[in-house]
Design an enzyme around this catalytic site. Sequence first.
Site, PDB file in Angstrom:
ATOM      1  CB  ALA A  37      37.294  44.192  38.736  1.00 16.53           C
ATOM      2  CE1 TYR A  86      38.559  47.420  47.158  1.00 14.64           C
ATOM      3  CE2 TYR A  86      38.395  45.241  48.130  1.00 14.64           C
ATOM      4  CZ  TYR A  86      38.882  46.069  47.139  1.00 14.64           C
ATOM      5  OH  TYR A  86      39.659  45.558  46.146  1.00 14.64           O
ATOM      6  CE  LYS A 125      31.626  33.773  36.204  1.00 16.82           C
ATOM      7  NZ  LYS A 125      33.077  34.009  35.855  1.00 16.82           N
ATOM      8  NE  ARG A 197      38.892  34.489  34.847  1.00 15.62           N
ATOM      9  CZ  ARG A 197      39.017  35.804  35.058  1.00 15.62           C
ATOM     10  NH1 ARG A 197      40.144  36.284  35.550  1.00 15.62           N
ATOM     11  NH2 ARG A 197      38.033  36.623  34.782  1.00 15.62           N
TER      12      ARG A 197
HETATM   13  N1  LIG Z   1      30.391  38.474  34.210  1.00 15.99           N
HETATM   14  C1  LIG Z   1      31.460  38.298  33.459  1.00 15.99           C
HETATM   15  O1  LIG Z   1      31.406  38.262  32.233  1.00 15.99           O
HETATM   16  C2  LIG Z   1      32.763  38.178  34.093  1.00 15.99           C
HETATM   17  C3  LIG Z   1      32.828  37.990  35.442  1.00 15.99           C
HETATM   18  N2  LIG Z   1      34.023  37.935  36.061  1.00 15.99           N
HETATM   19  C4  LIG Z   1      34.035  37.770  37.507  1.00 15.99           C
HETATM   20  O2  LIG Z   1      34.429  39.018  38.070  1.00 15.99           O
HETATM   21  C5  LIG Z   1      35.332  38.836  39.146  1.00 15.99           C
HETATM   22  C6  LIG Z   1      36.618  39.578  38.842  1.00 15.99           C
HETATM   23  O3  LIG Z   1      37.195  39.139  37.656  1.00 15.99           O
HETATM   24  P1  LIG Z   1      38.235  40.075  36.844  1.00 15.99           P
HETATM   25  O4  LIG Z   1      37.664  41.414  36.666  1.00 15.99           O
HETATM   26  O5  LIG Z   1      38.618  39.322  35.656  1.00 15.99           O
HETATM   27  O6  LIG Z   1      39.439  40.103  37.875  1.00 15.99           O
HETATM   28  P2  LIG Z   1      40.504  41.225  38.230  1.00 15.99           P
HETATM   29  O7  LIG Z   1      41.670  40.516  38.785  1.00 15.99           O
HETATM   30  O8  LIG Z   1      40.692  42.146  37.089  1.00 15.99           O
HETATM   31  O9  LIG Z   1      39.756  42.063  39.348  1.00 15.99           O
HETATM   32  C7  LIG Z   1      39.622  41.636  40.658  1.00 15.99           C
HETATM   33  C8  LIG Z   1      39.663  42.847  41.565  1.00 15.99           C
HETATM   34  O10 LIG Z   1      39.663  42.335  42.880  1.00 15.99           O
HETATM   35  C9  LIG Z   1      40.417  43.191  43.714  1.00 15.99           C
HETATM   36  N3  LIG Z   1      41.115  42.429  44.742  1.00 15.99           N
HETATM   37  C10 LIG Z   1      40.901  42.554  46.065  1.00 15.99           C
HETATM   38  N4  LIG Z   1      41.665  41.716  46.764  1.00 15.99           N
HETATM   39  C11 LIG Z   1      42.402  41.042  45.862  1.00 15.99           C
HETATM   40  C12 LIG Z   1      43.406  40.059  45.990  1.00 15.99           C
HETATM   41  N5  LIG Z   1      43.791  39.582  47.171  1.00 15.99           N
HETATM   42  N6  LIG Z   1      43.964  39.613  44.852  1.00 15.99           N
HETATM   43  C13 LIG Z   1      43.568  40.074  43.646  1.00 15.99           C
HETATM   44  N7  LIG Z   1      42.621  41.009  43.480  1.00 15.99           N
HETATM   45  C14 LIG Z   1      42.047  41.503  44.573  1.00 15.99           C
HETATM   46  C15 LIG Z   1      41.343  43.975  42.812  1.00 15.99           C
HETATM   47  O11 LIG Z   1      40.945  45.283  43.130  1.00 15.99           O
HETATM   48  P3  LIG Z   1      41.854  46.515  43.468  1.00 15.99           P
HETATM   49  O12 LIG Z   1      41.610  47.299  42.246  1.00 15.99           O
HETATM   50  O13 LIG Z   1      41.232  46.996  44.716  1.00 15.99           O
HETATM   51  O14 LIG Z   1      43.262  46.104  43.634  1.00 15.99           O
HETATM   52  C16 LIG Z   1      40.918  43.676  41.397  1.00 15.99           C
HETATM   53  O15 LIG Z   1      40.627  44.856  40.703  1.00 15.99           O
HETATM   54  C17 LIG Z   1      35.436  37.325  39.316  1.00 15.99           C
HETATM   55  O16 LIG Z   1      34.506  36.924  40.263  1.00 15.99           O
HETATM   56  C18 LIG Z   1      35.063  36.766  37.957  1.00 15.99           C
HETATM   57  O17 LIG Z   1      34.489  35.476  38.042  1.00 15.99           O
HETATM   58  C19 LIG Z   1      35.178  38.102  35.359  1.00 15.99           C
HETATM   59  C20 LIG Z   1      35.169  38.281  34.013  1.00 15.99           C
HETATM   60  C21 LIG Z   1      33.943  38.251  33.256  1.00 15.99           C
HETATM   61  O1  LIG Z   2      32.586  35.621  30.754  1.00 14.47           O
HETATM   62  C1  LIG Z   2      33.662  35.198  31.128  1.00 14.47           C
HETATM   63  O2  LIG Z   2      34.642  34.896  30.238  1.00 14.47           O
HETATM   64  C2  LIG Z   2      35.974  34.741  30.639  1.00 14.47           C
HETATM   65  C3  LIG Z   2      36.072  34.244  32.047  1.00 14.47           C
HETATM   66  O3  LIG Z   2      37.338  33.969  32.477  1.00 14.47           O
HETATM   67  C4  LIG Z   2      35.277  35.132  32.921  1.00 14.47           C
HETATM   68  O4  LIG Z   2      35.535  35.002  34.286  1.00 14.47           O
HETATM   69  C5  LIG Z   2      33.897  34.866  32.546  1.00 14.47           C
HETATM   70  O5  LIG Z   2      32.967  35.398  33.424  1.00 14.47           O
END
Ligand SMILES: NC(=O)C1=CN([C@@H]2O[C@H](COP(=O)(O)OP(=O)(O)OC[C@H]3O[C@@H](n4cnc5c(N)ncnc54)[C@H](OP(=O)(O)O)[C@@H]3O)[C@@H](O)[C@H]2O)C=CC1
Ligand SMILES: O=C1OC[C@@H](O)[C@H](O)[C@H]1O
Length: 384
Positions: A37, A86, A125, A197
């Site tokens: 991710a 996974y 989250k 999103r």
């Molecule tokens: N705490 C914070 O600051 C942040 C939190 N988040 C949270 O983290 C989570 C991921 O966000 P983000 O990293 O931006 O997202 P990404 O799209 O980059 O990552 C999501 C991961 O989910 C996997 N995946 C599994 N099934 C699916 C599917 N059907 N479609 C798409 N992806 C799939 C993919 O893994 P694979 O590599 O296996 O293909 C991918 O790497 C969310 O819950 C988001 O709310 C996001 C950004 C900031």
């Molecule tokens: O911290 C954040 O900033 C950008 C958002 O889209 C992400 O999911 C969030 O957790």
Amino acid sequence: MSSVFGLVKRVTTALNPPATQSSPDTKPLKFGILGAAAIAPDALITPVKSHPEAVVYAVAARSKDRAAAFAKKHGIEKVFGGPTGYQELIDDPDIDAIYNPLPNGLHYEWTMKALAAGKHVLLEKPSANTAEETRNMFALAEKKDLVLLEAFHYRRVFHPVAHRVKAVIESGELGAVKSTSTALTIPRGFMKADDIRFNYSLGGGAMMDLGCYVINATRYFAGANPTSVESVDHELTSPQIDRRTAAKFTLPGSITSTILCDLGVPPTLGVIPSLPNIKAVIKCEKGEIEVYNYVMPTLYHSITVTAGGKKRVEKAYTFPDLGQPWWTTYRYQLEAFVNKVKGRAPHAWVTKEDSISNMEVVESVYAKSGLGSRPTSDYVPPSD
Ligand SMILES: NC(=O)C1=CN([C@@H]2O[C@H](COP(=O)(O)OP(=O)(O)OC[C@H]3O[C@@H](n4cnc5c(N)ncnc54)[C@H](OP(=O)(O)O)[C@@H]3O)[C@@H](O)[C@H]2O)C=CC1
Ligand SMILES: O=C1OC[C@@H](O)[C@H](O)[C@H]1O
């Protein structure tokens, strides 16, 4: 000038933290990451580098090549991939804790599976698509005596900024809270159209993604949960996906709160890019607090307190006895998670009740807007 120098120093050190040697006396906590991710490097891989008791040991991705490329880039020892990747990662006996940054709609299934396999979970989250799923995950964590933490890094509890704001409120200097107004908006162009999103079946929507923060901050600063959603206004990108949501709540003590979240604010007059809005304003009987950048405060933040007609600006990069100015919210969060797993008292925590209440409010906004909660997972945990 010195503040610009400070900013550059904080950011460069946060991105390349001084590596800490693991203590030979302690067994480091071994993390496995579910999915390659985008958030994983900031949220876990970099923070771990400066933590002497944690290591990212494995990553799994749906494609093994993708997992291998990610592992190579980030120096991760073990790789899992393909349709069983996974689950194989979760079942690896060398792994102590799972970091779950999957799309929101998959949080429930994979957290339940990780807990069932006896792993602690740092869960991105929002916790899940619904409060009910959140309750179930925490019930399983309790039953198995495992740590489950919703990764509300910013936050309320982990970073000193939120603590300082709360301390000013609780000091009584400004009197009782009368209203709060909290925003988190991103200019158009940051999120691609195919981003998770904007996908309803994966738990998308601005209220889920950014809304969970503004609700969380509202509940923390106001010190209570909303008793009713007075109004909701939104703009959609598809019939069930809100790009922008604004809502107004009533809280106990006649506090009124407004929130705003937006995954893509259009440019002003069609051409002038908007700036991110990451601001919270807490109005009290005798003054107010304006917090700028409560979500990524390591970068830059300000806490402006107006009391008795006088203004002062405060900063809070560290606690008196914990942290470095370059510690990100994620680094503070990791500190708490590792301490909890190791049986030590964390400096701060997001409780089960807190995570559940937050999801209840997210769902109440979707109910009021008519969009409805995001779909519940079709994963059914095995009965024991
Ligand atoms: N705490 C914070 O600051 C942040 C939190 N988040 C949270 O983290 C989570 C991921 O966000 P983000 O990293 O931006 O997202 P990404 O799209 O980059 O990552 C999501 C991961 O989910 C996997 N995946 C599994 N099934 C699916 C599917 N059907 N479609 C798409 N992806 C799939 C993919 O893994 P694979 O590599 O296996 O293909 C991918 O790497 C969310 O819950 C988001 O709310 C996001 C950004 C900031
Ligand atoms: O911290 C954040 O900033 C950008 C958002 O889209 C992400 O999911 C969030 O957790």
